[in-house]
Design an enzyme around this catalytic site. Structure first.
Site, PDB file in Angstrom:
ATOM      1  N   GLU A   1      -5.232  -4.962  10.445  1.00 32.14           N
ATOM      2  CA  GLU A   1      -4.170  -4.032  10.550  1.00 32.14           C
ATOM      3  C   GLU A   1      -4.641  -3.261  11.863  1.00 32.14           C
ATOM      4  O   GLU A   1      -5.244  -2.444  11.969  1.00 32.14           O
ATOM      5  CB  GLU A   1      -4.261  -3.100   9.365  1.00 32.14           C
ATOM      6  CG  GLU A   1      -3.975  -3.615   7.945  1.00 32.14           C
ATOM      7  CD  GLU A   1      -3.376  -2.565   7.419  1.00 32.14           C
ATOM      8  OE1 GLU A   1      -1.992  -2.684   6.737  1.00 32.14           O
ATOM      9  OE2 GLU A   1      -4.140  -1.731   7.056  1.00 32.14           O
TER      10      GLU A   1
ATOM     11  N   ASN B   1       0.828  -1.334   0.119  1.00 32.54           N
ATOM     12  CA  ASN B   1       0.047   0.098  -0.013  1.00 32.54           C
ATOM     13  C   ASN B   1       1.022   1.435   0.106  1.00 32.54           C
ATOM     14  O   ASN B   1       1.446   1.616   0.946  1.00 32.54           O
ATOM     15  CB  ASN B   1      -0.998  -0.016   1.159  1.00 32.54           C
ATOM     16  CG  ASN B   1      -1.754   1.049   1.409  1.00 32.54           C
ATOM     17  OD1 ASN B   1      -1.784   2.037   0.338  1.00 32.54           O
ATOM     18  ND2 ASN B   1      -2.565   1.277   2.340  1.00 32.54           N
TER      19      ASN B   1
ATOM     20  N   HIS C   1      -9.434   0.910   4.836  1.00 28.34           N
ATOM     21  CA  HIS C   1      -8.412   0.941   5.609  1.00 28.34           C
ATOM     22  C   HIS C   1      -8.478   1.995   6.816  1.00 28.34           C
ATOM     23  O   HIS C   1      -9.004   2.929   6.652  1.00 28.34           O
ATOM     24  CB  HIS C   1      -7.093   1.516   4.596  1.00 28.34           C
ATOM     25  CG  HIS C   1      -5.890   1.727   5.388  1.00 28.34           C
ATOM     26  ND1 HIS C   1      -5.576   2.646   5.995  1.00 28.34           N
ATOM     27  CD2 HIS C   1      -4.875   0.823   4.869  1.00 28.34           C
ATOM     28  CE1 HIS C   1      -4.187   2.302   6.595  1.00 28.34           C
ATOM     29  NE2 HIS C   1      -3.831   1.188   6.025  1.00 28.34           N
TER      30      HIS C   1
ATOM     31  N   SER D   1       3.650  -2.192  10.259  1.00 25.39           N
ATOM     32  CA  SER D   1       5.149  -2.185  10.714  1.00 25.39           C
ATOM     33  C   SER D   1       5.696  -3.609  10.088  1.00 25.39           C
ATOM     34  O   SER D   1       6.626  -4.063  10.847  1.00 25.39           O
ATOM     35  CB  SER D   1       5.421  -1.823  12.049  1.00 25.39           C
ATOM     36  OG  SER D   1       5.207  -0.428  12.367  1.00 25.39           O
TER      37      SER D   1
END
Ligand code: 13P
Length: 255
Positions: free
Chosen positions: A170, A9, A98, A216
């Protein structure tokens, strides 16, 4: 066997020229170095997409995705891009939900249900993102949050349609912070997501759903994360802006 995917992304990074050269590097490395069946997806800014599809043509393991799309077919929505437009230039995937879109653009589960519907209607494959904030995790609400994000935006789908989704877990506190969820923390949530899918649909649907981890993720921690039984790849932010790091992450599935 469910599909292994490493998706990048790029967010709002890389101008046109930079984007073309980064993508070309990725394509060349993928051709030379990937030996498994893993799929690499690059989710780039809209203006890059048409050219990236052309550059990626003929490289089976590389697909192109968008980072968002509008929930309507067409009309007076100044500045927006429709799924039909994305399809018309050969885009295959679209990131939906997202956390940055939820946080900065007010996207709700209800809106995301509409975006999911229209993407599937046009045969665009959603990479559907869910995940809790730090406050939600610290107050022990993360499972409830994840369950409602999933249920409110995707559980209205038929099993046949749900099977077309890629889910990305996420945790918001791990995005762009350098703090990765531990492999145990991530596995725990991935197993929970798979269980919820099995309860809503069928074990067979759950077993076939690709669930990515994002936050990360880098070449150092990817092997341990991807070795977990319910982690089927990653959604990569910062590290996807460096071709070497991104392809090294995808190479975890070579072995
Ligand atoms: P980072 O890999 O930079 O933490 O970003 C993750 C992400 O948001 C991918 O969608």
């Amino acid at each position: 066997m469910r599909k292994k995917i490493v998706a990048g992304n790029w967010k709002m990074n890389k101008d046109y020229k930079e984007g073309m050269s980064l993508f070309s590097e990725v394509v060349n490395m993928v051709k030379d170095e990937l030996i498994g069946n893993q799929q690499v997806v690059v989710c780039a800014p809209y203006i890059h997409l048409h050219s990236l599809v052309a550059l990626g043509k003929g490289t089976r393991q590389v697909s192109v995705g968008a980072q968002n799309a509008h929930q309507e077919e067409s009309g007076a929505f100044t500045g927006e891009i429709s799924v039909g437009m994305l399809k018309s230039v050969g885009v295959e995937y679209v990131i939906l939900g997202h956390s940055e879109r939820r946080q900065y653009f007010g996207e709700t589960n209800e809106l995301l249900a509409k975006k999911t519907d229209i993407a599937l209607k046009h045969s665009l494959k959603p990479i559907f993102c869910i995940g809790e904030t730090l406050a939600e995790r610290e107050s022990g609400k993360h499972f409830d949050i994840i369950k409602s994000q999933l249920a409110e935006a995707t559980f209205h789908l038929s099993a046949e349609d749900f099977a077309k989704l890629v889910i990305a877990y996420e945790p918001v506190w791990a995005i762009g912070t350098g703090v990765t969820a531990s492999s145990n923390q991530a596995q725990e949530v991935h197993a929970f997501i798979r269980k919820e899918i099995a309860i809503q649909y069928h074990q067979a649907v759950a077993d076939e759903t690709t669930i990515l981890y994002g936050g990360s993720c880098n070449p150092k921690n990817a092997s341990e994360l991807f070795a977990q039984p319910d982690i089927d790849g990653g959604l990569i932010g910062g590290a996807s802006l460096k071709s070497r790091d991104f392809v090294d992450i995808a190479k975890v599935f070579n072995s």
